[in-house]
Design a protein around this motif. Sequence first.
Motif, PDB file in Angstrom:
ATOM      1  N   GLN A  22      16.889  23.493   7.750  1.00 21.57           N
ATOM      2  CA  GLN A  22      17.366  24.562   8.627  1.00 21.57           C
ATOM      3  C   GLN A  22      18.306  25.499   7.878  1.00 21.57           C
ATOM      4  O   GLN A  22      18.222  26.727   8.016  1.00 21.57           O
ATOM      5  N   GLY A  23      19.201  24.920   7.060  1.00 26.91           N
ATOM      6  CA  GLY A  23      20.148  25.744   6.325  1.00 26.91           C
ATOM      7  C   GLY A  23      19.480  26.591   5.267  1.00 26.91           C
ATOM      8  O   GLY A  23      19.817  27.775   5.100  1.00 26.91           O
ATOM      9  N   LEU A  24      18.494  26.037   4.563  1.00 31.17           N
ATOM     10  CA  LEU A  24      17.799  26.790   3.518  1.00 31.17           C
ATOM     11  C   LEU A  24      16.962  27.917   4.110  1.00 31.17           C
ATOM     12  O   LEU A  24      16.797  28.968   3.485  1.00 31.17           O
ATOM     13  N   ASN A  25      16.429  27.699   5.317  1.00 32.96           N
ATOM     14  CA  ASN A  25      15.633  28.751   5.959  1.00 32.96           C
ATOM     15  C   ASN A  25      16.485  29.955   6.345  1.00 32.96           C
ATOM     16  O   ASN A  25      15.984  31.082   6.433  1.00 32.96           O
ATOM     17  N   LYS A  26      17.770  29.728   6.571  1.00 33.65           N
ATOM     18  CA  LYS A  26      18.666  30.821   6.941  1.00 33.65           C
ATOM     19  C   LYS A  26      19.175  31.583   5.722  1.00 33.65           C
ATOM     20  O   LYS A  26      19.760  32.649   5.864  1.00 33.65           O
ATOM     21  N   LEU A  27      18.945  31.031   4.542  1.00 30.93           N
ATOM     22  CA  LEU A  27      19.500  31.617   3.322  1.00 30.93           C
ATOM     23  C   LEU A  27      18.707  32.831   2.866  1.00 30.93           C
ATOM     24  O   LEU A  27      17.476  32.817   2.846  1.00 30.93           O
ATOM     25  N   SER A  28      19.407  33.855   2.506  1.00 28.98           N
ATOM     26  CA  SER A  28      18.746  35.048   1.953  1.00 28.98           C
ATOM     27  C   SER A  28      18.247  34.742   0.539  1.00 28.98           C
ATOM     28  O   SER A  28      18.761  33.842  -0.129  1.00 28.98           O
ATOM     29  N   PRO A  29      17.244  35.477   0.046  1.00 28.94           N
ATOM     30  CA  PRO A  29      16.737  35.254  -1.314  1.00 28.94           C
ATOM     31  C   PRO A  29      17.858  35.350  -2.347  1.00 28.94           C
ATOM     32  O   PRO A  29      18.699  36.243  -2.283  1.00 28.94           O
TER      33      PRO A  29
END
Length: 249
Positions: A22-29
């Motif tokens: 969930q946290g990685l999906n919210k991360l910008s490139p």
Amino acid sequence: MTVNKLRLNHSKTEFFIAGTTQGLNKLSPVELKVGNERIMPSTSVRNLGMIFDDHMSMTKHINSLISSVNFHLRNIRRIAKYLDQDTKHHVVRCLILSRLDYGNALLYGAKSKDLDRLQSLLNKAAKLIFCADRRDSPSPLLDTLHWLPIRERIKFKISMYVFKCLQGNAPVYLTNFLTHKLKPAIGPMTRSSSDTTLLTAHVGKNRIGDKSFYVSAPTLWNSLPRTIREACTLPSFKKVLKSHFYPSY
């Protein structure tokens, strides 16, 4: 790197960001720029022979480890008929156990199914030494060899690190994570509060945090009997610790 006359090899430079799905999906490139080179994040990186994935599940490392151990098991099996039992035992310890034990403290908190796969390899190695049938139970063989199961091997390694830290024989970056539990300033003195061998326990903020040495080491140490925590030398500590994890030893 410039001062030491080194040059960055961008083709061998990696970085990754660890977190929950969930946290990685919210991360910008994210990208890393060093000089004129742009380096994109990887899903896993290798450091000192260990493979770390972005979820810190260690599954990719375990997959690689299983492939390597199976390769050596097949090779040993090819020449097993030419070796006596003692020689096979030494070969297995050198080629199999050394790989299963290397960096195994990092496998604390790994998925149960992954640890079961590693246990299966340990069982195969024991059967190989005794030329046992694949359908035979590995338990009596492991008892004869005095081999700790995979999960206990991991706990054994972390506990040994804690002992070395408390004895001043470990790197500072590990020792700084451990502090002795303070006696209460006020209130009645209980049995646990008077135990000077206990460490201050910490709670991780998530599943990844629970795997850290900062959290796992004090928790495992405090779960040991006081007689083990009071051991004076490393050899005596290892002996009583192995007896604790493997009562038949």
